[in-house]
Design an enzyme around this catalytic site. Structure first.
Site, PDB file in Angstrom:
ATOM      1  N   LYS A 159     -12.263 -20.390  -3.952  1.00  0.00           N
ATOM      2  CA  LYS A 159     -10.906 -20.141  -3.360  1.00  0.00           C
ATOM      3  C   LYS A 159     -10.246 -21.239  -3.193  1.00  0.00           C
ATOM      4  O   LYS A 159     -10.533 -22.202  -3.155  1.00  0.00           O
ATOM      5  CB  LYS A 159     -11.040 -19.009  -2.182  1.00  0.00           C
ATOM      6  CG  LYS A 159     -11.491 -17.776  -2.424  1.00  0.00           C
ATOM      7  CD  LYS A 159     -11.403 -16.808  -1.400  1.00  0.00           C
ATOM      8  CE  LYS A 159     -11.727 -15.408  -1.761  1.00  0.00           C
ATOM      9  NZ  LYS A 159     -12.005 -14.532  -0.754  1.00  0.00           N
ATOM     10  N   ARG A 205     -20.420 -13.413  -0.858  1.00  0.00           N
ATOM     11  CA  ARG A 205     -19.985 -12.937  -2.053  1.00  0.00           C
ATOM     12  C   ARG A 205     -19.538 -14.318  -2.860  1.00  0.00           C
ATOM     13  O   ARG A 205     -18.689 -14.880  -2.788  1.00  0.00           O
ATOM     14  CB  ARG A 205     -18.610 -12.227  -1.736  1.00  0.00           C
ATOM     15  CG  ARG A 205     -18.072 -11.271  -2.823  1.00  0.00           C
ATOM     16  CD  ARG A 205     -16.671 -10.658  -2.585  1.00  0.00           C
ATOM     17  NE  ARG A 205     -16.236 -10.153  -3.665  1.00  0.00           N
ATOM     18  CZ  ARG A 205     -15.446 -10.606  -4.449  1.00  0.00           C
ATOM     19  NH1 ARG A 205     -14.870 -11.819  -4.407  1.00  0.00           N
ATOM     20  NH2 ARG A 205     -14.869  -9.810  -5.460  1.00  0.00           N
TER      21      ARG A 205
HETATM   22  N1  HH2 Z   1     -12.371 -11.746  -2.101  1.00  0.00           N
HETATM   23  C1  HH2 Z   1     -11.656 -11.279  -3.233  1.00  0.00           C
HETATM   24  C2  HH2 Z   1     -11.973 -10.072  -3.748  1.00  0.00           C
HETATM   25  N2  HH2 Z   1     -12.744  -9.135  -3.045  1.00  0.00           N
HETATM   26  N3  HH2 Z   1     -14.024  -8.726  -1.086  1.00  0.00           N
HETATM   27  C3  HH2 Z   1     -14.385  -9.167   0.364  1.00  0.00           C
HETATM   28  N4  HH2 Z   1     -15.355  -8.350   0.991  1.00  0.00           N
HETATM   29  N5  HH2 Z   1     -14.590 -10.514   0.582  1.00  0.00           N
HETATM   30  C4  HH2 Z   1     -13.525 -11.317  -0.070  1.00  0.00           C
HETATM   31  O1  HH2 Z   1     -13.536 -12.476   0.396  1.00  0.00           O
HETATM   32  C5  HH2 Z   1     -13.030 -11.041  -1.368  1.00  0.00           C
HETATM   33  C6  HH2 Z   1     -13.269  -9.626  -1.759  1.00  0.00           C
HETATM   34  C7  HH2 Z   1     -10.962 -12.173  -4.195  1.00  0.00           C
HETATM   35  O2  HH2 Z   1     -12.021 -12.878  -5.054  1.00  0.00           O
HETATM   36  P1  HH2 Z   1     -12.207 -12.612  -6.654  1.00  0.00           P
HETATM   37  O3  HH2 Z   1     -12.760 -11.279  -6.629  1.00  0.00           O
HETATM   38  O4  HH2 Z   1     -13.101 -13.501  -7.159  1.00  0.00           O
HETATM   39  O5  HH2 Z   1     -10.811 -12.825  -7.238  1.00  0.00           O
HETATM   40  P2  HH2 Z   1      -9.737 -11.609  -7.822  1.00  0.00           P
HETATM   41  O6  HH2 Z   1      -9.151 -10.955  -6.478  1.00  0.00           O
HETATM   42  O7  HH2 Z   1      -8.613 -12.518  -8.360  1.00  0.00           O
HETATM   43  O8  HH2 Z   1     -10.251 -10.696  -8.665  1.00  0.00           O
END
Ligand code: HH2
Length: 288
Positions: free
Chosen positions: A229, A264
């Site tokens: 992040k 995660r």
């Molecule tokens: N972060 C993201 C998405 N979902 N869910 C939980 N429970 N906790 C988190 O910290 C979290 C989440 C964002 O990360 P990512 O899925 O890699 O990216 P994007 O939202 O651009 O798909």
């Protein structure tokens, strides 16, 4: 008689994740625009290959998402999200036994994916965007991850001011857990997540991470999502998420030390090895 020494368990629909050691949730974004893996795993064939690799690396759970929630993103409608995730959930369920969570804030997406065999719902809004999302969770006996965010991704970075960020995140997560329990989700099916990067500035993220152990007062397992992040990039001057693995692993190790039993991540093997060594050092014993 229940064994008082027994490890806590997080239950999903027809499955249970034993929290006798930190567990790894592998991220599978089937989106064109996620901040790190956008476009890489979209489509059933590529998604299956990614799941196969994450399972081989030791993933305990796979989190499938069809909508990017990166800061500023406007989101997609339910039809688009379902077209992305449903064929993937169906195909992964046919091929792999690994527990699946669906990363969505939409009740209709959660319901369809639970019907297709997903075991958990991961709601970044903590039941705030669509409170009715809890209904399919109850009907399926699914597990539920409730995360804190102060607002929708499009505007959340305009809401980074808190008087006491830990107290406010705790109170919001407590309300999410209470509403889930009132609706019929048993406590052993709920995990909480502080929502690192969601409506938080650098200082807010660091305060939450340094006081992560206070989330234990909620009585639920803690899920931590720091993977690659932007706060890590800001700390180290690294604009490209591809360069943020080492920083991520520091947060995994210290997250373990502060009680996070679920992580995660995009990088399953690296995070798993980091978490298991941190856990062994913390306890002064091998993971059983
Ligand atoms: N972060 C993201 C998405 N979902 N869910 C939980 N429970 N906790 C988190 O910290 C979290 C989440 C964002 O990360 P990512 O899925 O890699 O990216 P994007 O939202 O651009 O798909």
């Amino acid at each position: 008689m229940p064994d008082p020494q027994a490890a806590p368990v997080l239950r999903g629909a027809g499955c249970a994740i034993v929290l006798d050691r930190p567990r790894i949730m592998g991220i599978l974004n089937v989106t064109p625009d996620s901040f790190f893996d956008g476009g890489r795993h979209a489509g059933v064939d590529r998604a299956l290959r990614r799941v196969e690799a994450m399972v081989a690396e030791g993933a305990d759970l796979i989190d499938i998402g069809g909508e990017s929630t990166r800061p500023g993103s406007a989101g997609v409608d339910a039809k688009t999200e379902l077209e992305r995730v449903l064929p993937v959930v169906e195909a992964v369920r046919k091929r792999f036994a690994v527990p699946l969570s669906i990363d969505t804030t939409k009740a209709v997406v959660a319901a369809a994916c639970l019907d297709a065999g997903a075991h958990f719902v991961n709601d970044i809004s903590g039941l705030n965007f669509e409170p009715e999302l809890v209904r399919p969770v109850v009907e399926h006996g699914a597990g539920l991850f409730v995360m804190h965010t102060p607002a929708r991704p499009e505007v959340m970075q305009q809401h980074t001011g808190y008087r006491d960020i830990v107290a406010e995140v705790l109170s919001s997560l407590k309300s999410s857990v209470d509403r889930a329990v009132q609706a019929g989700v048993s406590r052993d099916r709920i995990a909480v997540d502080p929502g690192i990067g969601f409506g938080k500035d650098l200082q807010g993220n660091l305060t939450l991470l340094s006081r992560l152990d206070e989330l234990a007062t909620l009585g639920c397992p803690v899920l931590l999502g720091t993977s690659r992040k932007s706060f890590i990039g800001r700390l180290l001057g690294l604009d490209d998420p591809a360069d943020r693995l080492h920083g991520t692993l520091a947060t995994v190790a210290l997250g373990v030390a502060r009680g996070a039993m679920l992580h995660r991540v995009h990088d399953v093997r690296a995070a798993r090895e980091t978490a298991l060594v941190a856990w062994a050092v913390l306890r002064g014993a091998e993971p059983c």
